[in-house]
Design an enzyme around this catalytic site. Structure first.
Site, mmCIF file in Angstrom:
data_model
loop_
_atom_site.group_PDB
_atom_site.id
_atom_site.type_symbol
_atom_site.label_atom_id
_atom_site.label_comp_id
_atom_site.label_asym_id
_atom_site.label_seq_id
_atom_site.Cartn_x
_atom_site.Cartn_y
_atom_site.Cartn_z
ATOM 1 N N MET A 87 -1.840 -3.899 2.579
ATOM 2 C CA MET A 87 -2.502 -4.851 2.576
ATOM 3 C C MET A 87 -2.225 -6.351 2.782
ATOM 4 O O MET A 87 -2.448 -7.181 2.798
ATOM 5 C CB MET A 87 -3.391 -5.023 1.498
ATOM 6 C CG MET A 87 -4.122 -3.723 0.906
ATOM 7 S SD MET A 87 -5.411 -3.849 -0.194
ATOM 8 C CE MET A 87 -4.625 -4.509 -1.470
ATOM 9 N N TYR A 115 0.772 -9.225 3.075
ATOM 10 C CA TYR A 115 1.623 -10.147 2.271
ATOM 11 C C TYR A 115 2.875 -9.403 1.876
ATOM 12 O O TYR A 115 3.161 -9.377 0.541
ATOM 13 C CB TYR A 115 0.585 -10.860 1.382
ATOM 14 C CG TYR A 115 1.167 -12.331 0.993
ATOM 15 C CD1 TYR A 115 0.735 -13.220 1.561
ATOM 16 C CD2 TYR A 115 1.847 -12.696 -0.102
ATOM 17 C CE1 TYR A 115 1.190 -14.607 1.316
ATOM 18 C CE2 TYR A 115 2.290 -13.970 -0.461
ATOM 19 C CZ TYR A 115 1.913 -14.787 0.466
ATOM 20 O OH TYR A 115 2.284 -16.138 0.206
ATOM 21 N N GLU A 120 9.743 -6.978 -0.517
ATOM 22 C CA GLU A 120 10.728 -6.031 -0.603
ATOM 23 C C GLU A 120 10.019 -4.774 -0.672
ATOM 24 O O GLU A 120 10.804 -3.618 -0.400
ATOM 25 C CB GLU A 120 12.062 -6.337 -1.206
ATOM 26 C CG GLU A 120 12.772 -7.612 -0.541
ATOM 27 C CD GLU A 120 13.556 -6.935 0.584
ATOM 28 O OE1 GLU A 120 14.226 -5.681 0.587
ATOM 29 O OE2 GLU A 120 13.549 -7.609 1.833
ATOM 30 N N GLY A 121 9.451 -4.390 -1.786
ATOM 31 C CA GLY A 121 8.402 -3.239 -1.936
ATOM 32 C C GLY A 121 8.011 -2.556 -0.735
ATOM 33 O O GLY A 121 8.368 -1.262 -0.289
ATOM 34 N N HIS A 122 7.256 -3.325 0.001
ATOM 35 C CA HIS A 122 6.564 -2.728 1.229
ATOM 36 C C HIS A 122 7.743 -2.367 2.152
ATOM 37 O O HIS A 122 7.933 -1.452 2.882
ATOM 38 C CB HIS A 122 5.852 -3.905 1.643
ATOM 39 C CG HIS A 122 4.715 -4.218 1.066
ATOM 40 N ND1 HIS A 122 4.466 -5.481 0.532
ATOM 41 C CD2 HIS A 122 3.373 -3.470 0.768
ATOM 42 C CE1 HIS A 122 3.296 -5.707 -0.085
ATOM 43 N NE2 HIS A 122 2.668 -4.358 -0.074
ATOM 44 N N GLN A 178 -11.970 -1.553 -1.567
ATOM 45 C CA GLN A 178 -11.505 -1.061 -2.861
ATOM 46 C C GLN A 178 -11.239 -2.114 -3.986
ATOM 47 O O GLN A 178 -10.612 -2.203 -4.997
ATOM 48 C CB GLN A 178 -9.903 -0.673 -2.710
ATOM 49 C CG GLN A 178 -9.038 -1.644 -1.952
ATOM 50 C CD GLN A 178 -7.484 -1.082 -1.612
ATOM 51 O OE1 GLN A 178 -7.579 -0.258 -0.403
ATOM 52 N NE2 GLN A 178 -6.553 -1.162 -2.391
ATOM 53 N N GLY A 183 4.526 3.665 -2.583
ATOM 54 C CA GLY A 183 5.488 3.229 -3.720
ATOM 55 C C GLY A 183 5.008 3.773 -5.206
ATOM 56 O O GLY A 183 3.832 3.514 -5.517
ATOM 57 N N SER A 210 4.763 -7.684 -6.443
ATOM 58 C CA SER A 210 3.424 -7.382 -6.049
ATOM 59 C C SER A 210 3.160 -8.674 -5.381
ATOM 60 O O SER A 210 3.267 -9.752 -5.271
ATOM 61 C CB SER A 210 2.806 -7.340 -7.506
ATOM 62 O OG SER A 210 1.310 -7.362 -7.016
ATOM 63 N N ARG A 218 0.286 -9.897 -5.897
ATOM 64 C CA ARG A 218 -0.523 -10.651 -6.748
ATOM 65 C C ARG A 218 0.328 -11.616 -7.251
ATOM 66 O O ARG A 218 0.101 -12.237 -8.043
ATOM 67 C CB ARG A 218 -1.355 -9.592 -7.475
ATOM 68 C CG ARG A 218 -2.588 -9.049 -6.828
ATOM 69 C CD ARG A 218 -3.470 -8.463 -7.748
ATOM 70 N NE ARG A 218 -4.539 -8.266 -7.038
ATOM 71 C CZ ARG A 218 -4.934 -6.901 -6.550
ATOM 72 N NH1 ARG A 218 -4.079 -5.808 -6.576
ATOM 73 N NH2 ARG A 218 -6.016 -6.637 -5.962
HETATM 74 P P1 PAJ Z 1 -0.457 -2.680 -1.014
HETATM 75 O O1 PAJ Z 1 -0.755 -3.118 -2.345
HETATM 76 O O2 PAJ Z 1 -0.241 -3.489 0.032
HETATM 77 O O3 PAJ Z 1 0.832 -1.705 -1.140
HETATM 78 C C1 PAJ Z 1 1.328 -1.067 0.167
HETATM 79 C C2 PAJ Z 1 2.351 -0.072 -0.477
HETATM 80 O O4 PAJ Z 1 3.447 -0.609 -0.801
HETATM 81 C C3 PAJ Z 1 1.695 0.978 -1.513
HETATM 82 O O5 PAJ Z 1 2.260 2.126 -1.294
HETATM 83 C C4 PAJ Z 1 2.349 0.386 -2.525
HETATM 84 O O6 PAJ Z 1 2.589 1.534 -3.809
HETATM 85 C C5 PAJ Z 1 3.782 -0.057 -2.238
HETATM 86 N N1 PAJ Z 1 4.170 -1.175 -2.976
HETATM 87 C C6 PAJ Z 1 3.720 -2.376 -3.401
HETATM 88 N N2 PAJ Z 1 4.715 -2.878 -4.431
HETATM 89 C C7 PAJ Z 1 5.828 -2.274 -4.542
HETATM 90 C C8 PAJ Z 1 7.090 -2.185 -4.964
HETATM 91 N N3 PAJ Z 1 7.197 -3.241 -5.943
HETATM 92 N N4 PAJ Z 1 7.816 -1.311 -4.998
HETATM 93 C C9 PAJ Z 1 7.568 -0.341 -4.336
HETATM 94 N N5 PAJ Z 1 6.482 -0.068 -3.492
HETATM 95 C C10 PAJ Z 1 5.543 -1.102 -3.489
HETATM 96 O O7 PAJ Z 1 -1.376 -0.149 -2.057
HETATM 97 C C11 PAJ Z 1 -2.259 -0.527 -1.293
HETATM 98 O O8 PAJ Z 1 -1.787 -1.694 -0.594
HETATM 99 C C12 PAJ Z 1 -3.451 -0.195 -0.894
HETATM 100 O O9 PAJ Z 1 -4.077 0.449 -1.829
HETATM 101 C C13 PAJ Z 1 -3.624 0.505 0.427
HETATM 102 C C14 PAJ Z 1 -2.742 2.144 0.178
HETATM 103 C C15 PAJ Z 1 -2.709 0.026 1.607
HETATM 104 C C16 PAJ Z 1 -4.817 1.168 0.670
HETATM 105 O O10 PAJ Z 1 -5.505 0.009 0.944
#
Ligand code: PAJ
Length: 286
Positions: A30, A32, A35-37, A61, A147, A185, A187
């Site tokens: 989604m 923004y 490093e997780g993404h 969602q 993730g 996150s 958020r």
């Molecule tokens: P979003 O919150 O943008 O996260 C996208 C992907 O990044 C997800 O698989 C999430 O688990 C992963 N992610 C986020 N923060 C993380 C972190 N700190 N460490 C590892 N991975 C991390 O999850 C979504 O979007 C939505 O629900 C989506 C799957 C895109 C459907 O709309």
């Protein structure tokens, strides 16, 4: 990096890559980005010849009183980050392209969707599964990366893929944390400095759970009590849930006698944060 907004040019590009026999990796997001993404993107780059990322803040969602409108967005910054990672294609559709007038079809993963976050966010996973299935159908990836930060999402997507015989391999990857332990996150940007400090209570309570488990505690009731006590000692924190569940079925466990998920959702001020650890055969992952 190509940026594609429409469905037809996306399909054309994908079918070209398919004809060339290239392995396609996909990271749905989604936006923004942090490093997780980017850790998911890097894994895709390692494993696949072509990497596609989607950025779509999926209205389906978000609950009616949730933060859809407020959700942080910065396409220009995201574009730069993805370009640096060598992403081949960014799919950035509009809401109208994904859900045209008269849209009617939804995917539900029964039972699993109602546990944990499903309790306080009814309809959330129906929205997630629907958009992820649509994105899988459009991108037709060989592998898709998710993730463990969103552990319930991983478990539900894996179940959807299994139940619907989707030809995609779901690859879950480790949760990435900030230098002080806070789970990254999008958020987190909602937190003011005081809340940002208070938010560390999530990771601290997981550290405590880990210590108890490693010391041999198997009674989930006692572990949850200790976690709750610690979180309640933080004035800015309000517990949404603290659960210890079976890692596959998400059913509550009384004893830690199989692979398990310790999952938390906690409001820090008005911001709802989640975190978790997994108890697996190899040890504890968090
Ligand atoms: P979003 O919150 O943008 O996260 C996208 C992907 O990044 C997800 O698989 C999430 O688990 C992963 N992610 C986020 N923060 C993380 C972190 N700190 N460490 C590892 N991975 C991390 O999850 C979504 O979007 C939505 O629900 C989506 C799957 C895109 C459907 O709309």
């Amino acid at each position: 990096m190509e940026i594609v907004n429409e469905i037809e040019p996306l399909r054309e590009k994908i079918s070209l890559w398919k004809k060339q026999g290239l392995k396609i990796g996909f990271v749905p997001t989604m936006g923004y980005l942090h490093e997780g993404h980017l850790s998911l993107v890097r894994e895709s780059k390692k494993r696949c010849q072509v990497t596609v990322v989607s950025i779509f803040v999926n209205p389906k969602q978000f609950g009616p009183s949730e933060d859809y409108n407020l959700y942080p967005r910065d396409l220009e910054r995201d574009r730069r980050l993805l370009e640096q990672e060598g992403v081949n294609l960014l799919y950035y559709p509009s809401v109208e392209a994904m859900y045209p007038e008269g849209y009617r079809t939804y995917v539900e993963v029964e039972l699993l969707q109602d546990k944990l976050c499903g309790q306080s966010r009814p309809g959330h996973f129906r929205g997630v599964c629907t958009v992820v299935l649509k994105l899988f159908n459009l991108v037709q990836p060989d592998e898709a990366y998710f993730g463990w930060k969103d552990a319930q999402q991983v478990i539900i997507i894996k179940k959807m893929v299994e139940d619907l015989n989707l030809p995609v391999k779901v690859v879950p990857l480790p949760l990435v944390r900030d230098h002080d332990g806070l789970a990254l996150s999008s958020r987190n940007t909602y937190l003011n400095p005081e809340e940002r400090k208070a938010a560390l209570v999530l990771k601290k309570s997981l550290d405590l759970a880990e210590k108890l488990i490693l010391a041999g505690e198997r009674d989930t009731g006692r572990i949850k009590e200790k976690i709750k006590e610690l979180i309640q000692s933080e004035p800015l924190a309000r517990i949404d849930y603290v659960e210890i569940v079976d890692l596959k079925t998400l059913e509550s466990l009384e004893q830690l006698d199989r692979e398990a998920l310790v999952a938390l959702a906690v409001f820090i001020g008005r911001t709802r944060l989640i975190d978790n650890l997994r108890v697996v055969s190899g040890g504890i992952e968090k």
